[in-house]
Each structure stands twice: as structure tokens, then as C-alpha cells.
Design a protein around this motif. Structure first.
Motif, PDB file in Angstrom:
ATOM      1  N   VAL A  81       0.833  -1.203   0.000  1.00 19.29           N
ATOM      2  CA  VAL A  81       0.000   0.000   0.000  1.00 19.29           C
ATOM      3  C   VAL A  81       0.869   1.255   0.000  1.00 19.29           C
ATOM      4  O   VAL A  81       2.010   1.228   0.468  1.00 19.29           O
ATOM      5  N   PRO A  82       0.331   2.367  -0.534  1.00 23.73           N
ATOM      6  CA  PRO A  82       1.082   3.626  -0.512  1.00 23.73           C
ATOM      7  C   PRO A  82       1.538   3.975   0.905  1.00 23.73           C
ATOM      8  O   PRO A  82       0.806   3.782   1.880  1.00 23.73           O
ATOM      9  N   GLN A 133      12.354   8.614  -8.520  1.00 25.69           N
ATOM     10  CA  GLN A 133      11.566   7.418  -8.236  1.00 25.69           C
ATOM     11  C   GLN A 133      12.363   6.176  -8.615  1.00 25.69           C
ATOM     12  O   GLN A 133      13.225   6.220  -9.491  1.00 25.69           O
ATOM     13  N   GLU A 165      11.637   1.944  -9.435  1.00 20.80           N
ATOM     14  CA  GLU A 165      10.662   0.881  -9.672  1.00 20.80           C
ATOM     15  C   GLU A 165      11.305  -0.470  -9.404  1.00 20.80           C
ATOM     16  O   GLU A 165      12.431  -0.719  -9.840  1.00 20.80           O
ATOM     17  N   THR A 181       4.824  -4.391 -10.366  1.00 20.76           N
ATOM     18  CA  THR A 181       5.735  -3.256 -10.221  1.00 20.76           C
ATOM     19  C   THR A 181       5.331  -2.411  -9.022  1.00 20.76           C
ATOM     20  O   THR A 181       4.150  -2.106  -8.840  1.00 20.76           O
ATOM     21  N   VAL A 182       6.337  -2.042  -8.215  1.00 20.52           N
ATOM     22  CA  VAL A 182       6.130  -1.115  -7.108  1.00 20.52           C
ATOM     23  C   VAL A 182       6.993   0.108  -7.389  1.00 20.52           C
ATOM     24  O   VAL A 182       8.176  -0.015  -7.690  1.00 20.52           O
ATOM     25  N   ASP A 224       9.171   6.488  -3.901  1.00 19.99           N
ATOM     26  CA  ASP A 224       9.687   7.858  -3.987  1.00 19.99           C
ATOM     27  C   ASP A 224      11.140   7.877  -3.509  1.00 19.99           C
ATOM     28  O   ASP A 224      11.709   6.838  -3.166  1.00 19.99           O
ATOM     29  N   VAL A 241       6.343   3.645  -0.835  1.00 16.78           N
ATOM     30  CA  VAL A 241       5.517   3.252  -1.971  1.00 16.78           C
ATOM     31  C   VAL A 241       4.626   4.411  -2.413  1.00 16.78           C
ATOM     32  O   VAL A 241       3.914   5.002  -1.591  1.00 16.78           O
ATOM     33  N   LEU A 242       4.685   4.700  -3.698  1.00 17.74           N
ATOM     34  CA  LEU A 242       3.763   5.660  -4.304  1.00 17.74           C
ATOM     35  C   LEU A 242       2.565   4.936  -4.902  1.00 17.74           C
ATOM     36  O   LEU A 242       1.421   5.343  -4.732  1.00 17.74           O
ATOM     37  N   ARG A 243       2.859   3.836  -5.633  1.00 18.54           N
ATOM     38  CA  ARG A 243       1.799   3.057  -6.270  1.00 18.54           C
ATOM     39  C   ARG A 243       2.366   1.689  -6.657  1.00 18.54           C
ATOM     40  O   ARG A 243       3.577   1.491  -6.678  1.00 18.54           O
ATOM     41  N   SER A 244       1.477   0.775  -7.008  1.00 16.89           N
ATOM     42  CA  SER A 244       1.890  -0.555  -7.450  1.00 16.89           C
ATOM     43  C   SER A 244       0.809  -1.129  -8.354  1.00 16.89           C
ATOM     44  O   SER A 244      -0.329  -0.665  -8.347  1.00 16.89           O
ATOM     45  N   GLY A 245       1.191  -2.140  -9.118  1.00 11.98           N
ATOM     46  CA  GLY A 245       0.217  -2.799  -9.973  1.00 11.98           C
ATOM     47  C   GLY A 245       0.851  -3.861 -10.832  1.00 11.98           C
ATOM     48  O   GLY A 245       2.068  -3.920 -10.977  1.00 11.98           O
TER      49      GLY A 245
END
Length: 123
Positions: A57-58, A83, A85, A101-102, A105, A110-114
Motif C-alpha cells: 500500500v502507498p 523514483q 521501480e 511493479t512497485v 519515492d 511506496v507511491l503506487r503498485s500494480g
């Protein structure tokens, strides 16, 4: 013994330990094996799966992500964006190669993942 030397050993509460067996980048699985204080295996978990990815999670720190998923297959830093990855390769059934991918910053949060389908290049 069957898995060989662990990539990393994580201490657990109460004296147990979790052994990280990384199969990246060639494999599509990472295993976490928990060994109790009695020296016996108490858990064997393949962590490259959607229900584990959902725990990222962010705001989570990169150390926490590493502990959850194991060493990534690939790390890419984008200096201008500040950033980084991390990519893990995993399989979502026969013939469906995926990348989780995570994006972190500059502070390692974590900024985002998917996940996305991994496209193979070349012939």
C-alpha cells in the motif's frame, strides 16, 4: 536442504526465523519458509501472488515490501523523477507471464503498485 542456501534470513518474534528463497529473475516464484525454534518448518508460502500484492500500500517502506515479496527481479531508478521501480515476474496461469511493479519515492516509500502482462520482445 532441498531449496539450498536462502537469499536472506528474517528474524521472527519468539525466536523463529523465515528463510527467503528467491527465484527471480528466471523463476516466477519466491518462497518464504518459516522455521520454528524447534528447527521444524511451520510454514511454506509462495509470495508472488495477487493476495500478497494487495498488501503493498502507498506509504509502505521498501524494507517492508522486500520482507513481504522477497528480492525483486529488477530495480530501475529514474533520477529526474526521483523514483525507483521494483519489478517481480510472476505467472497468472499457463502462458500468462506477468510483472508486478512497485514505484517508490526518493525516501523509499511506496507511491503506487500494480500488475501488467509481460510482453516478450524479439522473435
Amino acid at each position: 536442504e532441498r531449496f539450498g542456501e536462502p537469499d536472506r534470513v528474517w528474524p521472527e518474534e519468539g525466536g523463529a526465523r523465515t528463510l527467503e528463497y528467491n527465484r527471480q529473475p528466471a523463476g516466477r516464484r519466491n518462497y518464504m519458509i518459516t522455521i520454528g525454534t524447534d528447527g521444524r518448518m511451520s510454514a511454506l508460502v509462495q509470495v508472488l501472488a495477487p493476495h500478497h500484492f494487495a498488501k503493498v500500500v502507498p506509504g509502505m517502506h521498501e524494507d517492508q515490501v522486500r520482507r513481504l515479496l522477497g528480492r525483486p527481479a529488477k530495480r530501475t531508478t529514474y533520477e529526474l523523477k526521483q523514483q525507483t521501480e521494483w519489478d517481480w515476474y510472476w505467472s497468472d496461469g499457463p502462458g500468462r507471464e506477468m510483472i508486478f511493479t512497485v514505484v517508490f519515492d526518493a525516501a523509499g516509500q511506496v507511491l503506487r503498485s500494480g500488475s501488467s502482462e509481460r510482453l516478450h520482445e524479439g522473435p
